[in-house]
Design a protein around this motif. Structure first.
Motif, PDB file in Angstrom:
ATOM      1  N   PRO A  10       0.862  -1.285   0.009  1.00 27.79           N
ATOM      2  CA  PRO A  10      -0.066   0.003  -0.235  1.00 27.79           C
ATOM      3  C   PRO A  10       0.970   1.388   0.049  1.00 27.79           C
ATOM      4  O   PRO A  10       1.868   1.304   0.766  1.00 27.79           O
ATOM      5  CB  PRO A  10      -0.722  -0.080   1.437  1.00 27.79           C
ATOM      6  CG  PRO A  10      -0.418  -1.375   2.121  1.00 27.79           C
ATOM      7  CD  PRO A  10       0.434  -1.999   1.233  1.00 27.79           C
ATOM      8  N   THR A  11       0.406   2.277  -0.676  1.00 33.06           N
ATOM      9  CA  THR A  11       0.793   3.584  -0.591  1.00 33.06           C
ATOM     10  C   THR A  11       0.331   4.349   0.368  1.00 33.06           C
ATOM     11  O   THR A  11      -0.712   4.388   0.530  1.00 33.06           O
ATOM     12  CB  THR A  11       0.941   4.292  -2.111  1.00 33.06           C
ATOM     13  OG1 THR A  11       1.480   3.515  -3.011  1.00 33.06           O
ATOM     14  CG2 THR A  11       1.493   5.695  -1.901  1.00 33.06           C
ATOM     15  N   THR A  12       1.167   4.996   1.371  1.00 34.86           N
ATOM     16  CA  THR A  12       0.596   5.534   2.451  1.00 34.86           C
ATOM     17  C   THR A  12       1.284   6.934   2.550  1.00 34.86           C
ATOM     18  O   THR A  12       2.600   7.133   1.760  1.00 34.86           O
ATOM     19  CB  THR A  12       1.063   4.880   3.819  1.00 34.86           C
ATOM     20  OG1 THR A  12       2.242   4.687   4.130  1.00 34.86           O
ATOM     21  CG2 THR A  12       0.203   3.672   3.758  1.00 34.86           C
ATOM     22  N   TYR A  13       0.823   7.905   3.363  1.00 34.48           N
ATOM     23  CA  TYR A  13       1.446   9.181   3.097  1.00 34.48           C
ATOM     24  C   TYR A  13       1.545   9.797   4.461  1.00 34.48           C
ATOM     25  O   TYR A  13       0.739   9.488   5.656  1.00 34.48           O
ATOM     26  CB  TYR A  13       0.436  10.102   2.341  1.00 34.48           C
ATOM     27  CG  TYR A  13       0.152   9.941   0.735  1.00 34.48           C
ATOM     28  CD1 TYR A  13       0.737  10.512  -0.164  1.00 34.48           C
ATOM     29  CD2 TYR A  13      -0.605   8.876   0.438  1.00 34.48           C
ATOM     30  CE1 TYR A  13       0.689  10.270  -1.412  1.00 34.48           C
ATOM     31  CE2 TYR A  13      -0.900   8.644  -0.786  1.00 34.48           C
ATOM     32  CZ  TYR A  13      -0.168   8.899  -1.748  1.00 34.48           C
ATOM     33  OH  TYR A  13      -0.588   8.807  -3.034  1.00 34.48           O
ATOM     34  N   LEU A  14       2.440  10.734   4.743  1.00 32.78           N
ATOM     35  CA  LEU A  14       2.772  11.369   5.944  1.00 32.78           C
ATOM     36  C   LEU A  14       1.666  12.568   6.237  1.00 32.78           C
ATOM     37  O   LEU A  14       0.923  12.928   5.284  1.00 32.78           O
ATOM     38  CB  LEU A  14       4.130  12.090   5.864  1.00 32.78           C
ATOM     39  CG  LEU A  14       5.399  11.353   5.506  1.00 32.78           C
ATOM     40  CD1 LEU A  14       6.526  12.227   5.398  1.00 32.78           C
ATOM     41  CD2 LEU A  14       5.536  10.567   6.704  1.00 32.78           C
ATOM     42  N   PRO A  15       1.361  12.999   7.585  1.00 36.52           N
ATOM     43  CA  PRO A  15       0.406  13.800   7.655  1.00 36.52           C
ATOM     44  C   PRO A  15       0.706  15.151   6.913  1.00 36.52           C
ATOM     45  O   PRO A  15      -0.352  15.612   6.398  1.00 36.52           O
ATOM     46  CB  PRO A  15       0.469  14.156   9.462  1.00 36.52           C
ATOM     47  CG  PRO A  15       1.101  12.397   9.943  1.00 36.52           C
ATOM     48  CD  PRO A  15       2.131  12.230   8.710  1.00 36.52           C
ATOM     49  N   SER A  16       1.768  15.701   6.747  1.00 31.84           N
ATOM     50  CA  SER A  16       2.280  16.836   6.095  1.00 31.84           C
ATOM     51  C   SER A  16       1.335  16.711   4.535  1.00 31.84           C
ATOM     52  O   SER A  16       1.122  17.528   4.022  1.00 31.84           O
ATOM     53  CB  SER A  16       3.473  17.172   6.192  1.00 31.84           C
ATOM     54  OG  SER A  16       4.302  16.219   5.505  1.00 31.84           O
ATOM     55  N   GLU A  17       1.702  15.379   3.977  1.00 28.69           N
ATOM     56  CA  GLU A  17       1.351  15.282   2.768  1.00 28.69           C
ATOM     57  C   GLU A  17      -0.082  15.075   2.609  1.00 28.69           C
ATOM     58  O   GLU A  17      -0.653  15.467   1.367  1.00 28.69           O
ATOM     59  CB  GLU A  17       2.141  13.716   2.278  1.00 28.69           C
ATOM     60  CG  GLU A  17       3.484  14.046   1.978  1.00 28.69           C
ATOM     61  CD  GLU A  17       4.122  12.622   1.573  1.00 28.69           C
ATOM     62  OE1 GLU A  17       5.093  12.560   0.721  1.00 28.69           O
ATOM     63  OE2 GLU A  17       3.748  11.411   2.172  1.00 28.69           O
ATOM     64  N   GLY A  63      -3.488   3.749   3.471  1.00 27.49           N
ATOM     65  CA  GLY A  63      -3.374   2.792   2.308  1.00 27.49           C
ATOM     66  C   GLY A  63      -4.381   2.190   1.963  1.00 27.49           C
ATOM     67  O   GLY A  63      -4.225   1.226   0.931  1.00 27.49           O
ATOM     68  N   ARG A  64      -5.442   2.203   2.296  1.00 27.89           N
ATOM     69  CA  ARG A  64      -6.725   1.591   1.717  1.00 27.89           C
ATOM     70  C   ARG A  64      -7.671   2.346   1.742  1.00 27.89           C
ATOM     71  O   ARG A  64      -8.137   3.509   2.464  1.00 27.89           O
ATOM     72  CB  ARG A  64      -7.214   0.711   3.235  1.00 27.89           C
ATOM     73  CG  ARG A  64      -7.001  -0.721   2.984  1.00 27.89           C
ATOM     74  CD  ARG A  64      -7.433  -1.724   4.122  1.00 27.89           C
ATOM     75  NE  ARG A  64      -8.971  -1.695   4.026  1.00 27.89           N
ATOM     76  CZ  ARG A  64      -9.775  -2.387   5.067  1.00 27.89           C
ATOM     77  NH1 ARG A  64      -9.035  -2.871   5.975  1.00 27.89           N
ATOM     78  NH2 ARG A  64     -11.272  -2.368   4.803  1.00 27.89           N
ATOM     79  N   ALA A  65      -8.505   2.150   0.577  1.00 28.20           N
ATOM     80  CA  ALA A  65      -9.509   3.165   0.171  1.00 28.20           C
ATOM     81  C   ALA A  65     -10.742   3.204   1.145  1.00 28.20           C
ATOM     82  O   ALA A  65     -11.274   2.325   1.350  1.00 28.20           O
ATOM     83  CB  ALA A  65     -10.178   2.808  -1.188  1.00 28.20           C
ATOM     84  N   LEU A 103      -5.900   5.061  -7.598  1.00 24.05           N
ATOM     85  CA  LEU A 103      -5.499   3.987  -8.370  1.00 24.05           C
ATOM     86  C   LEU A 103      -5.378   2.910  -7.137  1.00 24.05           C
ATOM     87  O   LEU A 103      -4.900   3.277  -6.055  1.00 24.05           O
ATOM     88  CB  LEU A 103      -4.157   4.161  -9.097  1.00 24.05           C
ATOM     89  CG  LEU A 103      -4.253   5.151 -10.255  1.00 24.05           C
ATOM     90  CD1 LEU A 103      -2.866   5.820 -10.674  1.00 24.05           C
ATOM     91  CD2 LEU A 103      -4.868   4.237 -11.333  1.00 24.05           C
ATOM     92  N   VAL A 104      -6.075   1.712  -7.544  1.00 20.40           N
ATOM     93  CA  VAL A 104      -6.060   0.895  -6.302  1.00 20.40           C
ATOM     94  C   VAL A 104      -5.670  -0.497  -6.997  1.00 20.40           C
ATOM     95  O   VAL A 104      -5.687  -0.817  -8.101  1.00 20.40           O
ATOM     96  CB  VAL A 104      -7.311   0.757  -5.509  1.00 20.40           C
ATOM     97  CG1 VAL A 104      -7.766   2.135  -5.066  1.00 20.40           C
ATOM     98  CG2 VAL A 104      -8.367   0.261  -6.645  1.00 20.40           C
ATOM     99  N   ASP A 105      -5.272  -1.576  -5.854  1.00 18.82           N
ATOM    100  CA  ASP A 105      -5.405  -3.036  -6.231  1.00 18.82           C
ATOM    101  C   ASP A 105      -6.506  -3.599  -5.617  1.00 18.82           C
ATOM    102  O   ASP A 105      -6.614  -3.662  -4.336  1.00 18.82           O
ATOM    103  CB  ASP A 105      -4.096  -3.657  -5.891  1.00 18.82           C
ATOM    104  CG  ASP A 105      -4.086  -5.109  -6.296  1.00 18.82           C
ATOM    105  OD1 ASP A 105      -4.209  -5.413  -7.503  1.00 18.82           O
ATOM    106  OD2 ASP A 105      -4.043  -6.187  -5.314  1.00 18.82           O
ATOM    107  N   GLN A 106      -7.455  -3.974  -6.361  1.00 18.73           N
ATOM    108  CA  GLN A 106      -8.859  -4.460  -5.781  1.00 18.73           C
ATOM    109  C   GLN A 106      -8.727  -5.848  -5.346  1.00 18.73           C
ATOM    110  O   GLN A 106      -8.106  -6.467  -5.995  1.00 18.73           O
ATOM    111  CB  GLN A 106      -9.894  -4.370  -6.945  1.00 18.73           C
ATOM    112  CG  GLN A 106     -11.178  -4.959  -6.520  1.00 18.73           C
ATOM    113  CD  GLN A 106     -11.931  -4.016  -5.408  1.00 18.73           C
ATOM    114  OE1 GLN A 106     -12.152  -2.954  -5.663  1.00 18.73           O
ATOM    115  NE2 GLN A 106     -12.418  -4.688  -4.279  1.00 18.73           N
ATOM    116  N   THR A 107      -9.076  -6.202  -4.446  1.00 20.68           N
ATOM    117  CA  THR A 107      -8.939  -7.705  -3.871  1.00 20.68           C
ATOM    118  C   THR A 107     -10.253  -7.967  -4.061  1.00 20.68           C
ATOM    119  O   THR A 107     -11.168  -7.184  -3.550  1.00 20.68           O
ATOM    120  CB  THR A 107      -8.541  -7.733  -2.326  1.00 20.68           C
ATOM    121  OG1 THR A 107      -7.269  -7.408  -2.062  1.00 20.68           O
ATOM    122  CG2 THR A 107      -9.012  -9.048  -1.708  1.00 20.68           C
ATOM    123  N   GLY A 108     -10.478  -9.004  -4.624  1.00 14.15           N
ATOM    124  CA  GLY A 108     -11.786  -9.746  -4.983  1.00 14.15           C
ATOM    125  C   GLY A 108     -12.785  -8.732  -5.896  1.00 14.15           C
ATOM    126  O   GLY A 108     -11.987  -8.517  -6.794  1.00 14.15           O
TER     127      GLY A 108
END
Lengths: 144, 144
Positions: A10-17, A63-65, A103-108
């Motif tokens: 997963p792509t995650t972001y910092l609080p500042s981002e 990192g999760r929609a 942009l995601v990777d869909q599980t199921g």
């Protein structure tokens, strides 16, 4: 059903981002922005849903929609019930700042009907036709 | 600039088919539905805009994407000014009937900034970055 992990990190972001993104997004008068979920790699448009500020921040932090459910008027972490999570790959903001491309990777599957994406109705031979099969029995997994 | 024709033959619909589609679409309280324009073949998400009943009907009748401009509060036939038209390939309606996926062949560029699509802002290295180049000088073509 417990969430199945995605092979994509997963792509995650910092609080500042997250703050930078939130400042660039023009939420509507109800505090929402439309978010198009697209499968990374294939380009398949999976669904369109809405995010409020908290959903954008939660999506970027974890990192999760996550979305805002207008029908339930509640936060909606996609996959919490069904296990069909969306792992965040990249977040794009459009020219006017009033639409997101997630942009995601869909599980199921993405659709609550058990189809892979939500856009399965089209006009064929003069009638509305369902052009995609049900691939998961959502009565067994729980819907979300 | 006069519209450049697309190599793709436009998909058009009969009046009865347009009625079927309009009956399946749930327009919002302002009479609008979000429409995601996606490039046929490549899957690139080009833009998101809004359609009213007339825009849906005009798109289906003519085989050219037409929208409702919320900023101008007027019909918006994409490409009338710039020549950058969207030729209709297929119209998809989502599970809830409240979002459209419009498969098109984009002539030129979709974005009024001269970029190929509108989703060119992303977080990179802690800042909002433009991740797609300007490929057309829209000051020369006229913007729409």
């Amino acid at each position: 059903m417990s969430p199945v992990s995605s092979p994509v990190k997963p792509t995650t972001y910092l609080p500042s981002e997250i703050d930078v993104a939130l400042a660039a997004i023009r939420f509507d008068t109800q505090g929402l922005v439309p978010a198009i979920a697209q499968q990374h790699g294939t380009g398949e448009v999976l669904m369109m849903a809405w995010m409020d500020r908290n959903a954008v921040a939660e999506t970027m932090r974890t990192g999760r929609a996550c979305y805002w459910s207008r029908s339930r008027q509640a936060p909606w972490r996609k996959g919490d019930t069904s296990g069909h999570i969306q792992t965040l790959v990249d977040l794009r903001i459009d020219c006017d700042g009033d639409t997101l491309l997630v942009l995601v990777d869909q599980t199921g599957v993405a659709c609550h009907t058990g189809r892979h994406n939500c856009f399965f109705q089209a006009i064929r031979g003069g009638a509305l036709e369902t052009i995609a099969p049900i691939v998961v029995d959502m009565d067994k997994t729980g819907k979300d």
